[in-house]
Design a protein around this motif. Structure first.
Motif, PDB file in Angstrom:
ATOM      1  N   TYR A 103       0.838  -1.197   0.000  1.00 49.54           N
ATOM      2  CA  TYR A 103       0.000   0.000   0.000  1.00 49.54           C
ATOM      3  C   TYR A 103       0.876   1.251   0.000  1.00 49.54           C
ATOM      4  O   TYR A 103       2.056   1.217   0.334  1.00 49.54           O
ATOM      5  CB  TYR A 103      -0.957   0.002   1.190  1.00 49.54           C
ATOM      6  CG  TYR A 103      -0.300  -0.087   2.542  1.00 49.54           C
ATOM      7  CD1 TYR A 103       0.033   1.046   3.254  1.00 49.54           C
ATOM      8  CD2 TYR A 103      -0.017  -1.329   3.102  1.00 49.54           C
ATOM      9  CE1 TYR A 103       0.630   0.953   4.495  1.00 49.54           C
ATOM     10  CE2 TYR A 103       0.583  -1.426   4.346  1.00 49.54           C
ATOM     11  CZ  TYR A 103       0.905  -0.279   5.029  1.00 49.54           C
ATOM     12  OH  TYR A 103       1.511  -0.367   6.252  1.00 49.54           O
ATOM     13  N   LEU A 114      -9.622   3.510  -6.875  1.00 44.58           N
ATOM     14  CA  LEU A 114      -9.956   3.439  -5.464  1.00 44.58           C
ATOM     15  C   LEU A 114     -10.348   2.016  -5.109  1.00 44.58           C
ATOM     16  O   LEU A 114     -10.399   1.131  -5.967  1.00 44.58           O
ATOM     17  CB  LEU A 114     -11.099   4.408  -5.147  1.00 44.58           C
ATOM     18  CG  LEU A 114     -10.841   5.879  -5.475  1.00 44.58           C
ATOM     19  CD1 LEU A 114     -12.096   6.699  -5.229  1.00 44.58           C
ATOM     20  CD2 LEU A 114      -9.702   6.418  -4.651  1.00 44.58           C
ATOM     21  N   LYS A 115     -10.672   1.794  -3.846  1.00 45.82           N
ATOM     22  CA  LYS A 115     -11.050   0.461  -3.364  1.00 45.82           C
ATOM     23  C   LYS A 115     -12.328   0.004  -4.075  1.00 45.82           C
ATOM     24  O   LYS A 115     -13.320   0.722  -4.091  1.00 45.82           O
ATOM     25  CB  LYS A 115     -11.264   0.525  -1.857  1.00 45.82           C
ATOM     26  CG  LYS A 115     -11.630  -0.795  -1.218  1.00 45.82           C
ATOM     27  CD  LYS A 115     -11.673  -0.674   0.291  1.00 45.82           C
ATOM     28  CE  LYS A 115     -12.804   0.207   0.731  1.00 45.82           C
ATOM     29  NZ  LYS A 115     -12.996   0.204   2.190  1.00 45.82           N
ATOM     30  N   GLN A 130     -16.013  -0.379  -9.600  1.00 42.73           N
ATOM     31  CA  GLN A 130     -14.586  -0.053  -9.538  1.00 42.73           C
ATOM     32  C   GLN A 130     -14.407   1.455  -9.753  1.00 42.73           C
ATOM     33  O   GLN A 130     -14.325   1.930 -10.871  1.00 42.73           O
ATOM     34  CB  GLN A 130     -13.795  -0.827 -10.588  1.00 42.73           C
ATOM     35  CG  GLN A 130     -12.321  -0.483 -10.650  1.00 42.73           C
ATOM     36  CD  GLN A 130     -11.607  -0.666  -9.318  1.00 42.73           C
ATOM     37  OE1 GLN A 130     -11.358  -1.784  -8.912  1.00 42.73           O
ATOM     38  NE2 GLN A 130     -11.275   0.415  -8.640  1.00 42.73           N
TER      39      GLN A 130
END
Length: 197
Positions: A103, A114-115, A130
């Motif tokens: 990370y 992003l997550k 996503q």
């Protein structure tokens, strides 16, 4: 420096290659009260390596949680850290193991993915989103969220955010979702159709 406090029993420094080896190695960051303890730490240029490392933001002697990794690689120029075989402990109980975890430690705004969001619903099936984040200068950004729902359809949403002054900000949201031509019937409708036939 002013933020970090470093302890070690043995330090070896090569002034020509700027190679540093420390055994054992302990660093405490006063900014976020985080600490890392390793059996051994070394660096070459802007890349740091550590063996058998423990990291936490809790009390050093008896942390409520900690992450233990067999080895760590930190790239200072990219502000990226790689943990190999990390295990999350709550007190002394192992809770989560991963073979690898990487990370960014960079807290500056930057564009990128992003997550992702995963989910499942009986009526809509598997859900996957996503998000992508794009910086647009110092005071604006755009987030694009493509979405798939396997039993329902697909769509895309976007959010434009901006800051005009320290006391004024705003955002615009727009999106479209297209349902499949034929939406699969719910369980109750399926049961009713079977009973009618």
């Amino acid at each position: 420096d002013k933020n970090n406090y470093i302890l070690s029993n043995y330090v070896e420094i090569d002034l020509k290659t700027k190679y540093i080896l420390a055994k054992p190695f302990f660093v405490f960051n006063f900014g976020d009260n985080s600490w890392v303890s390793s059996n051994e730490a070394a660096n070459r240029d802007d890349i740091y390596f550590a063996k058998h490392s423990i990291a936490s933001t809790c009390e050093v002697n008896n942390p409520d949680w900690k992450i233990v990794a067999t080895s760590v690689k930190y790239d200072k120029s990219k502000k990226w850290i790689d943990l190999y075989n990390p295990i999350l402990y709550i007190k002394d109980i192992p809770v989560l193991y991963l073979p690898y975890l990487g990370y960014s430690l960079d807290k500056t705004r930057s564009s990128g993915f992003l997550k992702p969001l995963f989910g499942f619903s009986e009526n809509e099936g598997f859900l996957f989103t996503q998000p992508y984040y794009q910086t647009l200068g110092l005071s604006a950004d755009l987030e694009i969220d493509p979405t798939i729902r396997t039993k329902r359809g697909k769509g895309i949403y976007s959010t434009f955010r901006f800051v005009h002054s320290p006391t004024s900000k705003g955002e615009f949201k727009i999106g479209e979702f297209r349902d499949l031509e034929e939406i699969p019937p719910k369980k109750e409708e399926k049961k009713r159709k079977r009973e009618e036939s």
